[in-house]
Design a protein around this motif. Structure first.
Motif, PDB file in Angstrom:
ATOM      1  N   LEU A 270       0.719  -1.174  -0.136  1.00 28.27           N
ATOM      2  CA  LEU A 270      -0.048   0.110   0.091  1.00 28.27           C
ATOM      3  C   LEU A 270       1.013   1.432   0.046  1.00 28.27           C
ATOM      4  O   LEU A 270       1.953   1.382   0.754  1.00 28.27           O
ATOM      5  N   THR A 271       0.581   2.121  -1.077  1.00 30.57           N
ATOM      6  CA  THR A 271       1.200   3.395  -1.062  1.00 30.57           C
ATOM      7  C   THR A 271       0.362   4.526  -1.143  1.00 30.57           C
ATOM      8  O   THR A 271      -0.868   4.684  -1.569  1.00 30.57           O
ATOM      9  N   LYS A 272       0.736   5.573  -0.368  1.00 27.56           N
ATOM     10  CA  LYS A 272       0.086   6.764  -0.555  1.00 27.56           C
ATOM     11  C   LYS A 272       0.040   7.556  -1.863  1.00 27.56           C
ATOM     12  O   LYS A 272       1.048   7.796  -2.433  1.00 27.56           O
ATOM     13  N   THR A 273      -1.056   8.023  -2.142  1.00 30.39           N
ATOM     14  CA  THR A 273      -1.026   8.845  -3.575  1.00 30.39           C
ATOM     15  C   THR A 273      -1.742  10.267  -3.432  1.00 30.39           C
ATOM     16  O   THR A 273      -2.230  10.383  -2.277  1.00 30.39           O
ATOM     17  N   ALA A 274      -1.797  11.070  -4.352  1.00 28.54           N
ATOM     18  CA  ALA A 274      -2.498  12.266  -4.152  1.00 28.54           C
ATOM     19  C   ALA A 274      -4.115  12.163  -4.026  1.00 28.54           C
ATOM     20  O   ALA A 274      -4.299  11.559  -4.936  1.00 28.54           O
ATOM     21  N   GLY A 275      -4.442  12.405  -2.873  1.00 32.13           N
ATOM     22  CA  GLY A 275      -5.980  12.208  -2.722  1.00 32.13           C
ATOM     23  C   GLY A 275      -6.377  10.821  -2.692  1.00 32.13           C
ATOM     24  O   GLY A 275      -7.856  10.440  -2.800  1.00 32.13           O
ATOM     25  N   GLY A 276      -5.482   9.769  -2.178  1.00 33.08           N
ATOM     26  CA  GLY A 276      -5.702   8.403  -2.149  1.00 33.08           C
ATOM     27  C   GLY A 276      -4.758   7.433  -1.842  1.00 33.08           C
ATOM     28  O   GLY A 276      -3.665   7.822  -1.293  1.00 33.08           O
TER      29      GLY A 276
ATOM     30  N   PHE B 168     -11.993   7.142   7.804  1.00 27.39           N
ATOM     31  CA  PHE B 168     -11.211   8.456   8.023  1.00 27.39           C
ATOM     32  C   PHE B 168     -10.700   8.149   9.488  1.00 27.39           C
ATOM     33  O   PHE B 168     -11.290   7.552  10.508  1.00 27.39           O
ATOM     34  N   ALA B 169      -9.301   8.587   9.851  1.00 22.39           N
ATOM     35  CA  ALA B 169      -8.574   8.408  10.796  1.00 22.39           C
ATOM     36  C   ALA B 169      -9.473   9.323  12.035  1.00 22.39           C
ATOM     37  O   ALA B 169      -9.935  10.346  11.618  1.00 22.39           O
ATOM     38  N   CYS B 170      -9.517   8.569  13.323  1.00 23.13           N
ATOM     39  CA  CYS B 170     -10.149   9.361  14.268  1.00 23.13           C
ATOM     40  C   CYS B 170      -9.013   9.522  15.633  1.00 23.13           C
ATOM     41  O   CYS B 170      -8.116   8.684  15.525  1.00 23.13           O
ATOM     42  N   ILE B 171      -9.456  10.575  16.415  1.00 27.04           N
ATOM     43  CA  ILE B 171      -8.338  10.592  17.532  1.00 27.04           C
ATOM     44  C   ILE B 171      -8.410   9.586  18.571  1.00 27.04           C
ATOM     45  O   ILE B 171      -7.585   8.932  18.909  1.00 27.04           O
ATOM     46  N   SER B 172      -9.593   8.927  18.688  1.00 27.10           N
ATOM     47  CA  SER B 172     -10.110   7.872  19.557  1.00 27.10           C
ATOM     48  C   SER B 172     -11.029   7.041  19.015  1.00 27.10           C
ATOM     49  O   SER B 172     -12.012   7.213  18.304  1.00 27.10           O
ATOM     50  N   GLY B 173     -10.951   5.692  19.553  1.00 35.11           N
ATOM     51  CA  GLY B 173     -11.673   4.770  18.834  1.00 35.11           C
ATOM     52  C   GLY B 173     -11.278   4.026  17.625  1.00 35.11           C
ATOM     53  O   GLY B 173     -10.197   4.348  17.065  1.00 35.11           O
ATOM     54  N   ASN B 174     -11.943   3.118  17.280  1.00 34.64           N
ATOM     55  CA  ASN B 174     -11.515   2.306  15.970  1.00 34.64           C
ATOM     56  C   ASN B 174     -12.217   3.057  14.943  1.00 34.64           C
ATOM     57  O   ASN B 174     -13.700   2.892  14.921  1.00 34.64           O
ATOM     58  N   PRO B 175     -11.643   3.460  13.841  1.00 37.89           N
ATOM     59  CA  PRO B 175     -11.938   4.250  12.825  1.00 37.89           C
ATOM     60  C   PRO B 175     -13.375   3.429  11.939  1.00 37.89           C
ATOM     61  O   PRO B 175     -13.957   3.993  11.355  1.00 37.89           O
TER      62      PRO B 175
ATOM     63  N   PHE C 143     -10.244  11.652  -2.453  1.00 39.13           N
ATOM     64  CA  PHE C 143     -10.483  12.231  -1.064  1.00 39.13           C
ATOM     65  C   PHE C 143      -9.785  13.718  -0.800  1.00 39.13           C
ATOM     66  O   PHE C 143      -8.729  13.906  -1.620  1.00 39.13           O
ATOM     67  N   ALA C 144     -10.353  14.436  -0.104  1.00 37.68           N
ATOM     68  CA  ALA C 144      -9.791  15.722   0.365  1.00 37.68           C
ATOM     69  C   ALA C 144      -8.578  15.385   1.239  1.00 37.68           C
ATOM     70  O   ALA C 144      -8.494  14.648   2.039  1.00 37.68           O
ATOM     71  N   ALA C 145      -7.640  16.601   1.052  1.00 40.06           N
ATOM     72  CA  ALA C 145      -6.691  16.497   1.925  1.00 40.06           C
ATOM     73  C   ALA C 145      -6.785  17.226   3.420  1.00 40.06           C
ATOM     74  O   ALA C 145      -6.044  17.857   3.884  1.00 40.06           O
ATOM     75  N   THR C 146      -8.041  16.987   3.873  1.00 47.79           N
ATOM     76  CA  THR C 146      -8.334  17.711   5.077  1.00 47.79           C
ATOM     77  C   THR C 146      -8.486  16.667   6.057  1.00 47.79           C
ATOM     78  O   THR C 146      -8.735  17.004   7.395  1.00 47.79           O
ATOM     79  N   ARG C 147      -8.564  15.256   5.936  1.00 46.03           N
ATOM     80  CA  ARG C 147      -8.585  14.338   6.881  1.00 46.03           C
ATOM     81  C   ARG C 147      -7.735  13.107   6.362  1.00 46.03           C
ATOM     82  O   ARG C 147      -7.234  12.859   5.432  1.00 46.03           O
ATOM     83  N   ASP C 148      -7.211  12.511   7.426  1.00 42.43           N
ATOM     84  CA  ASP C 148      -6.225  11.310   7.222  1.00 42.43           C
ATOM     85  C   ASP C 148      -6.980   9.979   7.022  1.00 42.43           C
ATOM     86  O   ASP C 148      -8.060   9.985   7.615  1.00 42.43           O
ATOM     87  N   LEU C 149      -6.396   9.279   6.484  1.00 44.27           N
ATOM     88  CA  LEU C 149      -7.311   7.808   5.819  1.00 44.27           C
ATOM     89  C   LEU C 149      -6.356   6.670   6.825  1.00 44.27           C
ATOM     90  O   LEU C 149      -5.215   6.655   7.084  1.00 44.27           O
ATOM     91  N   GLU C 150      -7.227   5.643   7.248  1.00 41.45           N
ATOM     92  CA  GLU C 150      -6.736   4.528   7.736  1.00 41.45           C
ATOM     93  C   GLU C 150      -7.208   3.407   6.664  1.00 41.45           C
ATOM     94  O   GLU C 150      -8.430   3.474   6.119  1.00 41.45           O
TER      95      GLU C 150
ATOM     96  N   PHE D 125      -2.413   7.029   6.592  1.00 41.05           N
ATOM     97  CA  PHE D 125      -1.873   7.730   5.557  1.00 41.05           C
ATOM     98  C   PHE D 125      -2.047   9.448   6.113  1.00 41.05           C
ATOM     99  O   PHE D 125      -3.342   9.645   6.039  1.00 41.05           O
ATOM    100  N   ASN D 126      -1.047  10.185   6.010  1.00 39.31           N
ATOM    101  CA  ASN D 126      -1.342  11.418   6.615  1.00 39.31           C
ATOM    102  C   ASN D 126      -1.390  12.382   5.453  1.00 39.31           C
ATOM    103  O   ASN D 126      -0.291  12.815   4.909  1.00 39.31           O
TER     104      ASN D 126
END
Length: 272
Positions: free
Chosen positions: A4-10, A32-39, A88-95, A111-112
């Motif tokens: 798995l590799t990070k790309t622009a918007g995905g 979407f990655a979240c601060i707490s809990g299972n995303p 995906f927009a660049a305003t949220r991190d992904l898991e 992915f940050n």
């Protein structure tokens, strides 16, 4: 093997040539990655749906078996296999979790996309203080000089400390990155001394109204100022339990707590 590799918007899932692959079926889940809990448990279709715009899913060297909400299942045909997910927009991190075969092997990548900085837990030292007349306090020693000196985060960015545990949550202001106010003790209103409490530090963007987290340290375990003649592998609390002597609870952040039945005589003294 799948990479798995990070790309622009995905992201991109690629079959690594010349590696053994016993299973031809690949399952990928996204949240979407979240601060707490299972995303993945917290995913809602309101966040995104993989088979709806603006998200696009394409495959080469294989085919898509199913595509639903936040999950795609693909069949790997040959070494040229590539599964691309974009939009995906660049305003949220992904898991991203991917598994092969019968879900016996799972790999999760984060992915940050927001550029969020990671603060070392060693730079955030939290201490819990003995209750005074029923009150419960904590103090914090911060060393964020490195974050301030590299100039990637605006010095006027607010610094906050959050105390959390189970469903409880409290937030405390600690000034700004350039003028940290960590003097004195802060009172915990929502927690009692027998409850597990963890801490996180956030540096927040004050420009505009996005409130984006620019830097963070999470899952900070506080130290007690009380001298201890023993150490505990589990956090222990005592409360009424229905029909059992004890149980182990694990919250969404994978923190275990040993709960003893307070209805048993001497449960606290004998169990701990």
């Amino acid at each position: 093997m799948i990479r798995l590799t990070k790309t622009a918007g995905g992201f991109l899932a690629v079959r690594v040539p010349d590696t053994a692959l016993t299973k031809k079926r690949l399952k990928v889940r996204v949240a979407f990655a979240c601060i707490s809990g299972n995303p993945f448990r917290l995913y809602e279709p309101f966040d995104f749906v993989l088979n709806q715009a603006p998200i696009q899913v394409t495959v080469a060297g294989g085919s898509i078996e199913s595509l639903n909400e936040n999950e795609v299942v693909a069949i790997i045909a040959d070494d040229s296999f590539r599964l691309a997910v974009t939009g995906f927009a660049a305003t949220r991190d992904l898991e991203v979790k991917h598994s092969r075969g019968l879900m016996r092997r799972r790999d999760v990548r984060r992915f940050n996309y927001t550029g969020r900085r990671k603060i070392s837990r060693d730079d955030v030292r939290v201490s819990l203080h003995s209750p005074q007349l029923g009150d419960f306090f904590f103090s914090v020693a911060l060393d964020l000089a490195g974050l301030l000196s590299d100039k990637t985060v605006p010095p006027q960015s607010p610094v906050v400390i959050e105390a959390y545990g189970g469903t409880k949550f409290e937030r405390f202001a600690f000034g700004t990155l350039a003028a940290i106010d960590s003097a004195g003790r802060r009172k915990l209103e929502m927690f009692t001394p027998d409850e597990r409490v963890m801490f996180r530090l956030k540096v927040v963007d004050s420009r505009g109204d996005s409130g984006m987290i620019l830097a963070m340290a999470d899952k900070i375990q506080p130290a007690s100022t009380e001298p201890l003649n023993h150490s505990s592998l589990l956090h222990v609390c005592v409360r009424p339990l229905d029909g059992v002597v004890f149980k182990v609870e694990i919250d969404d952040d994978d923190f275990p707590t040993l709960v003893l039945n307070s209805c048993l005589d001497g449960a606290c003294a004998e169990g701990i």
